[in-house]
Design a protein around this motif. Sequence first.
Motif, short mmCIF file in Angstrom:
data_model
loop_
_atom_site.label_atom_id
_atom_site.label_comp_id
_atom_site.label_asym_id
_atom_site.label_seq_id
_atom_site.Cartn_x
_atom_site.Cartn_y
_atom_site.Cartn_z
N LYS A 118 12.21 -33.01 3.97
CA LYS A 118 12.78 -34.32 4.31
C LYS A 118 11.69 -35.27 4.79
N GLU A 119 10.79 -34.77 5.63
CA GLU A 119 9.68 -35.59 6.12
C GLU A 119 8.81 -36.08 4.97
N LEU A 120 8.52 -35.19 4.03
CA LEU A 120 7.69 -35.56 2.88
C LEU A 120 8.37 -36.62 2.03
N ARG A 121 9.67 -36.47 1.85
CA ARG A 121 10.42 -37.45 1.04
C ARG A 121 10.40 -38.82 1.70
N ILE A 122 10.64 -38.85 3.00
CA ILE A 122 10.67 -40.12 3.73
C ILE A 122 9.28 -40.76 3.71
N LYS A 123 8.26 -39.92 3.84
CA LYS A 123 6.89 -40.43 3.82
C LYS A 123 6.59 -41.14 2.49
N GLU A 159 4.89 -26.81 7.01
CA GLU A 159 3.87 -27.63 7.66
C GLU A 159 2.61 -27.61 6.81
N TYR A 219 13.39 -29.37 6.87
CA TYR A 219 12.96 -30.52 7.66
C TYR A 219 11.64 -31.07 7.13
N PHE A 220 10.75 -30.16 6.72
CA PHE A 220 9.46 -30.56 6.17
C PHE A 220 9.63 -31.33 4.87
N LYS A 247 8.79 -42.71 0.90
CA LYS A 247 9.76 -43.81 0.85
C LYS A 247 10.76 -43.62 -0.28
N GLU A 261 17.24 -29.76 2.30
CA GLU A 261 16.82 -30.38 3.55
C GLU A 261 17.62 -29.90 4.76
N LYS A 311 13.09 -25.02 8.90
CA LYS A 311 11.79 -25.68 9.03
C LYS A 311 11.33 -26.22 7.67
#
Length: 510
Positions: free
Chosen positions: A11-16, A74, A8-9, A18, A45, A5
């Motif tokens: 990774k989400e932050l990195r993509i956010k 989260e 994944y979080f 950009k 990640e 978890k």
Amino acid sequence: MNKKKIGYFLKELRIKEKLTQDGLCDLLASQYDIYLTDKAISSWENGKTIPDIEKLNILSKVFNVSIDDILDGEIHQDIDYSKIYFLSDEHWHMKYDDDQTINLYNMRQEQIIKINERFNALLEKRLQESFTSNEEQEFSFLFNHFYSLTDYYKVYSNSNVNDDYLKFKESINICINQTKNMEQEEVMWELSKMLLPNEEIDFLFHDIMDEIPIKNGYIDKRFRNLEFWKKDMILNTIQNCDLIAVHHDTYGSNHLKNYETTTGVEYNEEKKSKEIIKYLINNGACINTQYINFIDRTKETRRIIDKLENLYNQCLKPIDMAVVKEGKTVHYKVENNFRNRFISKYYYQLTFHLKDFSFEKIYQLFLDYDIFPESLYIELAKMHNININREMKYIIADLGVDLTILQEKWEELHDYEKEINEGLKEIPVLIKQLQEGHKTYEIINDKVVGGTDWQSIRVYCYYWNCFVTKKELRNLRRPKETKQLLAEIDSLSLKEIREKYFKMEVNDNE
């Protein structure tokens, strides 16, 4: 801590932001002198590793989140759970009272299902890992509003804090540590023993009364979702509880006629009760000796002379009668016999319901009939201006609770007379024992252990759970007897069902 978890979080932050994995490496190197390869980022990640505290601190700055957010996987949210679980407010329905388009019953049932499913899901998750801050907040809210802590928590914790949730939280931690070799089901059972759901969300005996659950989708779903032991609790409650909430005499003949018109069948309380029992068994409920009241039997030595004194006072001592003469109350003694007892003790209790009956008529009826005679139903109906030109079942329905009370009082007084007759037979036996030199005698005290109504039965059942494991509780089920009950239920009366399949065992304490 859930590495997957967390990864994944991140990774989400990195993509956010950009950023590619290489881009994040370049940013960390140029701004924070942290030199990493894309393989290190990928390892985070993918949930294989977790950044150390130094890198967590830097990442929290890069992504503008807290370290706790990263470790929870989260972002912490301040959620108003009173809106999500609105049953926490006992007055929740008031704002909808004027809205005829809102079905309050459906809303309540959906909430009950939602609360139970979510709390159980969180409790199961806690066995595997710690809560995130969001989960902790939600779990705390559910516990504080819909559960109470039982004394079983003391098996694991001696905490003396005033907050029940903190006691429960500590007990969970200790329980998990001490039961590592247990199967998860048994650990969950240990935790459930610490909890008593409040009646707002628990499945209650009242939920099945007067309606077969299959006719109500919500009640049916809730019952099917129950664990086996809760189903057993409900079934075994019929040992003492009536399965019918609204009787033929509750609302009179209009209700009875309406029921028969709506359903197309004649109202039959026994048949309805049996249909409920069939539903319970066919959907997983089983006779379970854990939830059947039992008799705790002890022996006690008493003095014969004391027993004789009590019997004399009850059966032979002259009765004090009183009459008013010239404005003064005059007392005098009369023989303790049936007629005088009727005059002094029984008549005034019966005449309240038989106001137009003479003393001699009530006395003769009481003398002749142990059970209130059905032949008097018409006379009672006339007394109450009830239409007698109908089927007797409608007349009885309109006589209602008054008739029920009268019948119960009638039998109660006759039972007292039977006690006196037994006492008169016992007196000479006890006198003979005294003459032979005996001074004491033994009596057997039978104390029924268990409740007699749903509220008290429920408390007892949850208490009794504390003394068995889940496996032991399963072994106390009686599937063969349950199958046999189902096979012959239509040929038995409710009284016979209770006497044959839910009979109390005797715990003999020598």
